[in-house]
Design a protein around this motif. Structure first.
Motif: not given
Length: 181
Positions: A61, A65, A83, A86-87, A101, A105-106
């Motif tokens: 990451e 980024y 970030y 995007d997630r 997130t 990760g989400r």
């Protein structure tokens, strides 16, 4: 507790939260938690000290980024925003989805845990439940009551005293219920 120089962080949190359509206190709470209350963009943590910054970016990451040591807190908010977007973070989502997130990760992974990878014990939901003092710190930062420039020695008891004045954690507007997207 050392409070590092974070000039511009409060404004950057408000601006980022505005563009993402989320509560700035929720975003500030997550940042405070991830940095152990320091809001330091140059803090290293995680397993083996391999994660950097306000939301503890891993190596992949950081490359994706453009996160690097030496960034100011305000500069690092640009990668934080990218970030999160995007997630899959969407306007109106609350702290549970913001932290899901960052940590898993989400959005929506409330029962996920990064303990096996070296993270703190507990699920995303467990960790969010433990963030009351960080929520107070975030509110203080955004209100200009937490020193934002220079390194200051402030007793941890000062933060806890502010938390007790704010009332019980249940009085804080920090819902664990998923927000409508």
């Amino acid at each position: 507790m050392d409070i590092p120089k974070n000039e511009g962080l409060a404004d950057a949190i408000r601006s980022t939260a505005g563009r993402l359509g989320i509560d700035p206190v929720d975003l500030g709470t997550v940042i405070s938690y991830e940095t152990g209350g320091r809001n330091d963009p140059n803090i290293w943590g995680g397993k083996g000290g391999n994660h950097l910054g306000l939301i503890q970016f891993g190596e992949a990451e950081r490359k994706q980024y453009g996160v690097r040591p030496g960034m100011t807190a305000a500069e690092q908010m640009v990668p934080v925003e990218n970030y999160l977007r995007d997630r899959g973070l969407k306007p109106g989502m609350g702290i549970l989805d913001i932290y899901s997130t960052v940590n898993a990760g989400r959005p929506g992974r409330y029962n996920a845990s990064d303990t096996a990878a070296g993270g703190a014990p507990g699920t995303v939901a467990d960790k969010v439940k433990s963030m009351a003092a960080h929520r107070v710190r975030a509110q203080m930062l955004l209100d200009g009551r937490l020193p934002g420039t220079g390194v200051v020695r402030a007793p941890a008891s000062q933060v806890m005293q502010a938390a007790s004045l704010a009332g019980p954690a249940s009085a804080a507007p920090m819902s664990l219920a998923p927000q409508a997207s």
